[in-house]
Motif scaffolding. Structure first.
Motif, mmCIF file in Angstrom:
data_model
loop_
_atom_site.group_PDB
_atom_site.id
_atom_site.type_symbol
_atom_site.label_atom_id
_atom_site.label_comp_id
_atom_site.label_asym_id
_atom_site.label_seq_id
_atom_site.Cartn_x
_atom_site.Cartn_y
_atom_site.Cartn_z
ATOM 1 N N ALA A 265 0.828 -1.190 0.032
ATOM 2 C CA ALA A 265 0.140 -0.156 -0.177
ATOM 3 C C ALA A 265 1.037 1.233 0.069
ATOM 4 C CB ALA A 265 -0.939 0.240 1.083
ATOM 5 N N PHE A 266 2.016 1.281 0.855
ATOM 6 C CA PHE A 266 2.675 2.331 0.751
ATOM 7 C C PHE A 266 3.572 2.607 -0.572
ATOM 8 C CE2 PHE A 266 7.238 4.090 1.685
ATOM 9 C CZ PHE A 266 7.015 5.038 2.369
ATOM 10 N N LYS A 267 4.121 1.732 -1.056
ATOM 11 C CA LYS A 267 4.803 1.891 -2.237
ATOM 12 C C LYS A 267 3.763 2.197 -3.504
ATOM 13 C CE LYS A 267 7.891 -0.350 -5.707
ATOM 14 N NZ LYS A 267 8.562 0.543 -5.819
ATOM 15 N N GLU A 268 2.648 1.548 -3.406
ATOM 16 C CA GLU A 268 1.734 2.081 -4.669
ATOM 17 C C GLU A 268 1.419 3.542 -4.558
ATOM 18 O OE1 GLU A 268 -1.518 2.619 -7.120
ATOM 19 O OE2 GLU A 268 -1.419 2.777 -5.020
ATOM 20 N N GLN A 269 0.975 3.942 -3.315
ATOM 21 C CA GLN A 269 0.698 5.376 -3.256
ATOM 22 C C GLN A 269 1.767 6.291 -3.508
ATOM 23 O OE1 GLN A 269 -2.041 6.617 -2.570
ATOM 24 N NE2 GLN A 269 -1.515 8.703 -1.844
ATOM 25 N N LYS A 270 3.138 5.749 -3.322
ATOM 26 C CA LYS A 270 4.328 6.602 -3.728
ATOM 27 C C LYS A 270 4.343 6.448 -5.289
ATOM 28 C CE LYS A 270 8.387 4.948 -2.551
ATOM 29 N NZ LYS A 270 9.505 4.637 -1.797
ATOM 30 N N GLU A 271 4.117 5.285 -5.684
ATOM 31 C CA GLU A 271 4.413 5.363 -7.331
ATOM 32 C C GLU A 271 3.332 6.228 -7.938
ATOM 33 O OE1 GLU A 271 7.004 4.335 -8.814
ATOM 34 O OE2 GLU A 271 8.023 3.257 -7.169
ATOM 35 N N TYR A 272 1.949 6.074 -7.349
ATOM 36 C CA TYR A 272 1.116 6.948 -8.053
ATOM 37 C C TYR A 272 1.089 8.367 -8.043
ATOM 38 C CZ TYR A 272 -3.628 8.598 -8.826
ATOM 39 O OH TYR A 272 -4.800 9.184 -8.956
ATOM 40 N N VAL A 273 1.674 8.871 -6.922
ATOM 41 C CA VAL A 273 1.968 10.337 -6.697
ATOM 42 C C VAL A 273 3.046 10.614 -7.792
ATOM 43 C CG1 VAL A 273 2.831 12.248 -5.483
ATOM 44 C CG2 VAL A 273 1.196 10.448 -4.469
ATOM 45 N N SER A 274 4.170 9.845 -7.866
ATOM 46 C CA SER A 274 5.082 10.203 -8.874
ATOM 47 C C SER A 274 4.563 9.829 -10.373
ATOM 48 C CB SER A 274 6.336 8.915 -8.500
ATOM 49 O OG SER A 274 7.289 9.060 -9.489
ATOM 50 N N TRP A 275 3.962 9.086 -10.532
ATOM 51 C CA TRP A 275 3.133 8.921 -11.928
ATOM 52 C C TRP A 275 2.367 10.266 -12.272
ATOM 53 C CZ3 TRP A 275 -2.225 8.826 -13.179
ATOM 54 C CH2 TRP A 275 -2.392 8.300 -14.399
ATOM 55 N N LEU A 276 1.532 10.788 -11.173
ATOM 56 C CA LEU A 276 0.780 11.909 -11.486
ATOM 57 C C LEU A 276 1.759 12.905 -11.886
ATOM 58 C CD1 LEU A 276 -1.652 11.833 -8.584
ATOM 59 C CD2 LEU A 276 -2.386 11.744 -10.829
ATOM 60 N N GLU A 277 2.949 13.137 -11.128
ATOM 61 C CA GLU A 277 3.829 14.300 -11.428
ATOM 62 C C GLU A 277 4.338 14.256 -12.679
ATOM 63 O OE1 GLU A 277 4.996 15.393 -6.749
ATOM 64 O OE2 GLU A 277 6.198 13.872 -7.812
ATOM 65 N N ASN A 278 4.853 13.031 -13.110
ATOM 66 C CA ASN A 278 5.420 12.643 -14.463
ATOM 67 C C ASN A 278 4.378 13.028 -15.548
ATOM 68 O OD1 ASN A 278 8.022 11.876 -12.943
ATOM 69 N ND2 ASN A 278 7.361 9.819 -13.247
ATOM 70 N N VAL A 279 3.272 12.586 -15.254
ATOM 71 C CA VAL A 279 2.316 12.916 -16.500
ATOM 72 C C VAL A 279 1.999 14.300 -16.566
ATOM 73 C CG1 VAL A 279 -0.018 12.522 -17.150
ATOM 74 C CG2 VAL A 279 1.261 10.610 -16.296
ATOM 75 N N ARG A 280 2.136 15.057 -15.302
ATOM 76 C CA ARG A 280 1.732 16.684 -15.503
ATOM 77 C C ARG A 280 2.704 17.203 -16.131
ATOM 78 N NH1 ARG A 280 2.604 21.380 -14.775
ATOM 79 N NH2 ARG A 280 1.215 22.580 -14.164
ATOM 80 N N LYS A 281 4.068 16.749 -16.024
ATOM 81 C CA LYS A 281 5.207 17.517 -16.475
ATOM 82 C C LYS A 281 5.266 17.347 -17.822
ATOM 83 C CE LYS A 281 8.372 17.101 -12.611
ATOM 84 N NZ LYS A 281 9.635 16.424 -12.014
ATOM 85 N N PHE A 282 4.654 16.112 -18.496
ATOM 86 C CA PHE A 282 4.668 15.795 -19.876
ATOM 87 C C PHE A 282 3.751 16.605 -20.706
ATOM 88 C CE2 PHE A 282 2.954 13.557 -23.439
ATOM 89 C CZ PHE A 282 3.954 13.110 -24.317
ATOM 90 N N ILE A 283 2.538 16.841 -19.961
ATOM 91 C CA ILE A 283 1.564 17.557 -20.492
ATOM 92 C C ILE A 283 1.921 18.833 -20.558
ATOM 93 C CG2 ILE A 283 -0.928 18.319 -20.425
ATOM 94 C CD1 ILE A 283 -0.614 15.494 -21.206
ATOM 95 N N ALA A 284 2.526 19.421 -19.737
ATOM 96 C CA ALA A 284 2.838 20.846 -19.452
ATOM 97 C C ALA A 284 4.083 21.194 -20.467
ATOM 98 C CB ALA A 284 3.273 21.339 -18.121
ATOM 99 N N ALA A 285 4.732 20.369 -20.845
ATOM 100 C CA ALA A 285 6.040 20.458 -21.559
ATOM 101 C C ALA A 285 5.776 21.069 -23.067
ATOM 102 C CB ALA A 285 6.935 19.347 -21.719
#
Length: 285
Positions: A265-285
């Motif tokens: 549960a801990f790692k999945e939550q951390k990976e999910y937030v990282s995924w959100l941030e990476n996707v956001r950077k891609f869309i904003a680039a």
């Protein structure tokens, strides 16, 4: 968490900005100049210029998507901070007490725990993908369980409280447990943890320890072609109970089992937030 995340949001939330029009002001044409000769020397640019000076999102929906991603990141960081702190403390305590070495690579789903026990090397492998193995609608499951248990609780003289006091369903966490001995090959014990119980599904012995770990497709194919032993449910119950004790003595006790589900549960939550941030950077680039 992914499946549990849906449970915590029984009412869907929508971005406030969806109903708005584009935030970019309309560009009004300038009035014609009085000196026509100046217009002839001024280059004309197309309205869809790709110059970096005029760079805009590829589509109007990108603005709304970025706003929603920002909202999601803030929500996940705020709502999961306290749980993550408690989970991390519990995980670290159990791992240190059992002298487990951890291989946890950011961005990867698989986690490997390793420790020594006498002349044995014990390797436990699990994946955060197992957290997806909840029912599609956990709210329905909780509602059904609450109705089914209500009469039993009343018969026992207990007060039936709200749904907030009902524990959510847990996901089955699958483990590959390899026990290696030098020049003796390895045991591979496949088990699953659910609702605080470790259930052994299969016990295999391989003369080549690398086959038990199967890091390559070739090794995995070889492992599947070998006799792996009967299903654990076909073993004598007393024999199976000794296998449970065998694992407990090697550190796979109840505390360890609870740590595994917390870790996923801990790692999945951390990976999910990282995924959100990476996707956001891609869309904003």
């Amino acid at each position: 968490m992914l499946s549990l995340r849906a449970f915590s949001r029984s009412v869907p939330r929508f971005s406030r900005s969806i109903a708005r029009t584009s935030m970019r002001p309309a560009v009004l044409p300038k009035p014609a100049l009085l000196q026509p000769w100046k217009q002839a020397t001024k280059p004309a640019y197309a309205a869809f210029s790709t110059s970096s000076v005029f760079r805009e999102p590829a589509a109007e929906g990108d603005v709304e998507l970025l706003a929603k991603l920002d909202e999601e990141v803030k929500h996940e960081k705020a709502s999961g901070a306290e749980d993550a702190k408690e989970q991390k403390a519990s995980i670290d305590y159990t791992l240190q007490a059992g002298e487990w070495q951890v291989k946890d690579v950011a961005g990867e789903q698989e986690v490997v725990l390793t420790r020594k026990f006498g002349n044995e090397t014990i390797r436990v492998t699990f994946t955060v993908a197992d957290i997806n193995n909840l029912s599609e609608d956990p709210m329905d499951d909780l509602h059904d369980d609450a109705l089914g248990d209500e009469a039993e609780y009343n018969n026992q003289g207990r007060d039936v409280e709200g749904e907030d006091d009902i524990l959510p369903p847990t996901f089955p966490a699958r483990l590959d447990i390899a026990v290696e001995k030098a020049n003796q090959g390895a045991l591979l014990i496949q088990a699953v943890i659910q609702d605080g119980d470790l259930q052994i599904e299969e016990i295999s012995h391989f003369k080549d320890a690398e086959i038990a770990n199967a890091h390559t497709a070739e090794k995995d194919w070889t492992r599947q072609s070998l006799y792996s032993g009967p299903p654990a449910e076909n073993l004598d119950p007393e024999l199976l109970s000794f296998w449970g004790r065998y694992l407990e003595e090697r550190g796979l006790n109840v505390e360890f089992q609870n740590m595994i589900t917390d870790y996923i549960a801990f790692k999945e939550q951390k990976e999910y937030v990282s995924w959100l941030e990476n996707v956001r950077k891609f869309i904003a680039a």
